[in-house]
Every structure is written in structure tokens, then in C-alpha cells.
Design an enzyme around this catalytic site. Structure first.
Site, PDB file in Angstrom:
ATOM      1  N   HIS A 260      58.424   6.395  30.927  1.00 44.74           N
ATOM      2  CA  HIS A 260      59.420   5.331  30.459  1.00 44.74           C
ATOM      3  C   HIS A 260      58.886   4.598  29.387  1.00 44.74           C
ATOM      4  O   HIS A 260      59.439   4.590  28.254  1.00 44.74           O
ATOM      5  CB  HIS A 260      59.934   4.609  31.385  1.00 44.74           C
ATOM      6  CG  HIS A 260      61.161   3.616  31.084  1.00 44.74           C
ATOM      7  ND1 HIS A 260      62.173   3.728  31.133  1.00 44.74           N
ATOM      8  CD2 HIS A 260      60.893   2.587  30.394  1.00 44.74           C
ATOM      9  CE1 HIS A 260      63.064   2.738  30.804  1.00 44.74           C
ATOM     10  NE2 HIS A 260      62.055   1.665  30.382  1.00 44.74           N
ATOM     11  N   GLU A 261      57.737   4.024  29.888  1.00 43.03           N
ATOM     12  CA  GLU A 261      56.936   3.263  28.742  1.00 43.03           C
ATOM     13  C   GLU A 261      56.359   4.146  27.696  1.00 43.03           C
ATOM     14  O   GLU A 261      56.452   3.529  26.438  1.00 43.03           O
ATOM     15  CB  GLU A 261      56.097   2.302  29.506  1.00 43.03           C
ATOM     16  CG  GLU A 261      56.295   1.320  30.514  1.00 43.03           C
ATOM     17  CD  GLU A 261      57.430   0.656  30.153  1.00 43.03           C
ATOM     18  OE1 GLU A 261      57.395   0.140  28.896  1.00 43.03           O
ATOM     19  OE2 GLU A 261      58.241  -0.051  31.062  1.00 43.03           O
ATOM     20  N   HIS A 264      59.120   4.355  25.008  1.00 48.66           N
ATOM     21  CA  HIS A 264      59.080   3.036  24.198  1.00 48.66           C
ATOM     22  C   HIS A 264      57.772   3.129  23.135  1.00 48.66           C
ATOM     23  O   HIS A 264      57.972   3.029  22.202  1.00 48.66           O
ATOM     24  CB  HIS A 264      58.802   1.964  25.106  1.00 48.66           C
ATOM     25  CG  HIS A 264      60.042   1.399  25.776  1.00 48.66           C
ATOM     26  ND1 HIS A 264      61.335   1.185  25.022  1.00 48.66           N
ATOM     27  CD2 HIS A 264      60.176   1.187  27.049  1.00 48.66           C
ATOM     28  CE1 HIS A 264      62.287   0.830  26.008  1.00 48.66           C
ATOM     29  NE2 HIS A 264      61.647   0.756  27.268  1.00 48.66           N
TER      30      HIS A 264
HETATM   31 ZN    ZN Z   1      62.621   0.253  29.132  1.00 47.93          ZN
END
Ligand code: ZN
Length: 503
Positions: A260-261, A264
Site C-alpha cells: 500500500h505505502e 503511494h
Molecule cells: Zn493510503
């Protein structure tokens, strides 16, 4: 380049330097700072925020921007100026007294929230929440809006978004999700075959690094550290800090937090270097930011083909631990659907219901249709109606999230928007990229990253999120691709009767 534009860039470079220092201080606060450093750190950060505010609202800078807006600029420079004016207008419209008051009250509200959640004491928090809400309502009035105060707050996180339009997309989504959740519930509970095993932390860290490298995260321009709550900070496009968290009894937790990170982080690294410190070098919205993380986490990371690539890595890094688990079993285990009380633990199917509930309550609060005192009751009723679960207390109900204590009304919808954008973007990428699934199964993620770079990352804030979505996918955002994805995937995983599958 005109002299004025050069002066604008110099002024923006000062703001950028202050913001970078801020970002680094807050990253350090969450990772390495000793606990006793907190009060001095809080002061430094407050001073830096004040300086950024002063540099932004500076009158001479306002005149310079007005002159540039009237000048004949190339498209890129004009877009930077347009977005800087937008940011400055928002900063100028809110009186300093209100900004300070918000900072003061939200600090108190956060402290009260921590205690209230620990001791399940809603009355301790509710008067402060009422104060925060009142200040945010005044802020919305100062900022201005067309139809409702919520729009002004939402606009801070998702520029150009319209509450009414988002609410309509969410209402449709909710109507489809509730029967899907029920059908999955009827299919019976699934066992988590990954539970009750031990995954040593050093091997989990190695796995995180390996996955990030494969995704295309550039470690010359970023790093991975540990923190209690995973997050990403872009100090610049060439310095992106990710964190993850590790639990030796839970492999999926660190794996999917890291992916997830990483999503980003890839977005931050993909922003155009030439526009660093200017709006075109910044992420367009929180919803699009979240689309990048959710795309890698769910569309890629929780897909069956990804497990084909992942499984040999796991067998190597955790020798003997997963001998009796095959790729299908792993895929089923990381896609268990179970309605639960806590948003951050929610699966891909139920997650958005948690968000839709929050957005509806927030709008009602801002409009004055709902009193803060009635919030816990409304919360519990909606949880029962939408998810079929009832909080045993407020700590696992209305008090679970930190957001409202910060005054972050209008922030939650960006999480669900991220899920919808992710599905729509991924469906388009899959149409346009030959053999994408086969490439993911081989650990070849580069074509997908390049597609995302070209369609999303390089544009910074040149277009609004809505325009970007139309340009990348050929249509407005809607819930169809996301629902198709869920119906296809979970219909197969839970052997749902085809009547329930509306793919
Ligand atoms: Zn997030």
C-alpha cells in the site's frame, strides 16, 4: 521565461524548503525521535507552519500572482500559477484567529479522544468535538461554497469534488454492496490458513524490500523504515520515505501495508522533477493518491496471479513455515470477507461501507441535521443496518478513528474514492496492456508502472482528479468497475450463485 515567473519560482522555492523541513521533522517524529523530544518538536513544527502560512498569504506575492495570471504564459507555467492562486485564496480567506483557534481546540480534542477511546468515555470527547465542528463550519463559511458547507471542506482534500455527486456514486455503491456482503455471509466463514504461524521480523522486512524493488520503487530515491502506523512522506520526488509495521504472528499485515505505502511512494517518485516545489510537481488529490496505493495493494497484491510470483519468495524467506499452503490457499486467506466493527481492519468488500457511513454522518453534522450528542446512536444503527454488526461500546464504534479529533471532516470519502479510481484505472490498464496478468504472475510490474506514470504521475496538478480520470479511462468516475471487480473475484472465491453476481 519572464522575470515575474522567475520571482514566483524563487518565492515557491522558499515555501518548498520550509515544507521539506516540516515533512522531515514529522517523518522523524514517527520513526526515530526519542519520546522526550515531542514538545520541542511540536513547537518547531508550529513555527514552520506559521512561516509557510506567512509566505503564502504575503501581499507582494499576491500581487505577483495577479500579474502572472494576466500575463501570456505557456500552459505549464499558467497551470502552476492557477493552482498557486487557488491555494493562496484558501489560505487568505480564513482569518488567522480562526486558524489559531482550530490548532488550539484540535490539540485538546486529540488528547481527549485518546483518553475517551481508552476508557470508552464518549461524554469526555463530545463537547470538544462539538467545538471542533463549529470551528470547521465557520471555516467552511469563510471559504465559501455553492450548495453545502461540506463542499468547502471536501475541496481541501479532493479539489473540485462535489459532495452531491460523490454521495450519489456512494449511494449506488452501498445498494450493491449490502446484498453482496449478505451473500458472502450466507456462504459461511472461511478459515485463515495463515494464522497461528510465526513469521520472523527480519524475513518480513526482507520480503517488504523485495516486493518494493519488484514494484519499481527506487531505493536511491527513497527508503523503508518502521513506525507504529504505516505512512508515506514525499520530502521530494527523489527522497520518498515509506514505513511499515511488523507482527511476527501476522504476515499479511506487513506485506499489504508495505505494498500500500509502496503505491503511494511510486506516485511521489513519479511526479515531474522539473516542477518540484510547484503545483505541477504535487499530487492532485488524496483520492488519486489513495488510488495508487489501493491499486497495488488490492488490484495487484491480492490477485491470484500476484500470488504465483509471491509464493516462491515466501518459501525462500520463510523456509518450512508455509509448506502446507498452496497458492490458492494463500489467495483465499488474504481475501477473507468478514463484516467487522473496525474500519482499518475491514476487507476489500466491506471497507467502503465504513466510509459511506462516515461521509453521511459528517454531511448531516455540517448541515446541522444531526447533533453531536446523537452521533453514537446514529453510528450504531447504521453499523447494524449496513454491516449487520453492533458495537459493544463507543470505543469500537464512533470513537475508533482519530480523524474527527483533528477536525478532518471531508477526508474519509477520499479513501473510498481511491478504491473506485483504482478499479477503474486498473480495468483500463488491463484493456490497454497486452498480457498484463501473465506479466504480473512473472513479477514483471514495469508495464503497469509505466502506464500509471504516463496517465497519472507526470501530470501533477495540471488537471483536476475528475479530468485526469476522464483522460486516463475515457469516462467519469463510477462504481461499476469496482463492483465488477468484487463480483468477479468474490463470486468465484465464495462460489456465489450466479444470481448474486452482477458482473
Ligand atoms: Zn493510503
Amino acid at each position: 521565461m519572464s522575470k515575474e515567473y522567475e520571482r514566483y519560482r524563487e518565492h515557491m522555492a522558499e515555501i518548498r524548503a520550509l515544507n521539506s523541513a516540516q515533512g522531515l521533522l514529522s517523518w522523524d517524529q514517527e520513526t526515530y525521535m526519542p519520546v522526550d523530544g515531542l514538545s520541542a518538536r511540536a513547537e518547531s513544527r508550529a513555527v514552520l507552519s506559521g512561516l509557510v502560512h506567512d509566505r503564502t498569504v504575503d501581499e507582494g506575492f499576491g500581487d505577483l500572482l495577479a500579474a502572472l495570471a494576466a500575463a501570456d504564459l505557456d500552459a505549464t507555467s499558467a497551470a502552476n500559477v492557477r493552482e498557486t492562486i487557488r491555494d493562496r485564496d484558501r489560505a487568505v480567506k480564513v482569518p488567522r484567529e480562526l486558524v489559531t483557534e482550530l490548532a488550539r481546540v484540535t490539540t485538546l480534542a486529540q488528547q481527549a479522544w485518546v483518553k475517551a477511546r481508552e476508557t470508552d468515555d464518549w461524554p469526555l470527547f463530545s463537547p470538544l468535538l462539538a467545538e471542533v465542528l463549529e470551528l470547521r463550519r465557520r471555516q467552511a463559511d469563510a471559504l465559501g461554497y455553492v450548495s453545502e458547507p461540506y463542499d468547502a471542506l471536501l475541496d481541501e482534500y479532493e479539489p473540485g469534488a462535489d459532495s452531491e455527486q460523490i454521495a450519489a456514486v456512494f449511494a449506488d455503491l452501498r445498494a450493491q454492496l449490502i446484498p453482496l456482503v449478505a451473500a458472502i455471509g450466507d456462504a459461511g466463514p472461511r478459515e485463515d490458513v495463515l494464522a497461528r504461524r510465526r513469521y520472523p521480523e527480519p524475513a518480513q522486512i526482507e520480503l517488504s524490500l523485495r516486493v518494493l524493488k519488484a514494484m519499481g520503487f527506487d531505493f536511491r530515491a527513497g527508503r523503508l523504515d518502521k513506525s507504529a502506523h504505516p505512512f508515506t512522506t514525499g520530502i521530494s520526488a527523489r527522497d520518498v520515505r515509506l514505513t511499515s509495521h511488523y507482527d511476527e504472528g501476522d504476515l499479511a499485515k506487513s506485506l499489504y501495508s508495505t505494498i500500500h505505502e509502496g503505491g503511494h511512494g511510486l506516485y511521489e517518485q513519479g511526479l515531474p522533477l522539473a516542477e518540484a516545489g510547484l503545483p505541477l510537481g504535487e499530487a492532485v488529490s488524496l483520492g488519486i493518491h489513495e488510488s495508487q496505493s489501493r491499486l497495488w495493494e488490492n488490484q495487484v497484491g491480492r490477485s491470484r496471479v500476484f500470488v504465483d510470483w509471491l509464493m516462491p519468495q515466501l518459501r525462500e524467506l520463510f523456509p518450512g513455515v508455509l509448506d502446507d499452503v498452496d497458492p490458492d490457499g494463500f489467495h483465499r486467506a488474504v481475501n477473507i470477507v468478514r463484516p467487522s466493527l473496525i474500519r482499518i481492519e475491514a476487507d476489500e468488500v466491506t471497507y467502503n461501507l465504513h466510509i459511506i457511513l462516515r461521509m453521511e454522518l459528517e454531511r448531516a453534522l455540517l448541515r446541522g441535521d444531526l447533533e453531536v450528542d446523537d452521533l453514537p446512536g446514529q453510528w450504531n444503527e447504521r453499523m447494524a443496518a449496513d454491516l449487520g454488526v453492533s458495537p459493544g461500546n463507543d470505543a469500537e464504534g464512533v470513537l475508533q478513528d482519530i480523524h474527527w479529533s483533528f477536525g478532518l471532516f471531508g477526508y474519509f470519502p477520499t479513501y473510498a474514492l481511491g478504491n473506485l479510481y483504482a478499479a477503474q484505472l486498473f480495468a483500463t490498464a488491463r484493456d490497454e496492456l497486452d498480457g498484463l496478468d501473465d506479466r504480473i504472475a512473472r513479477g514483471d510490474f514495469l508495464p503497469l508502472l509505466e502506464w500509471m506514470r504516463e496517465k497519472i504521475h507526470v501530470h501533477g496538478r495540471r488537471h483536476t482528479a475528475g479530468e485526469l480520470c476522464r483522460l486516463a479511462t475515457g469516462r467519469d468516475l463510477d462504481s461499476r468497475p469496482f463492483l465488477d471487480h468484487l463480483n468477479r473475484k468474490f463470486g468465484a472465491l465464495y462460489n456465489l450463485p450466479t444470481g448474486d453476481v452482477r458482473a
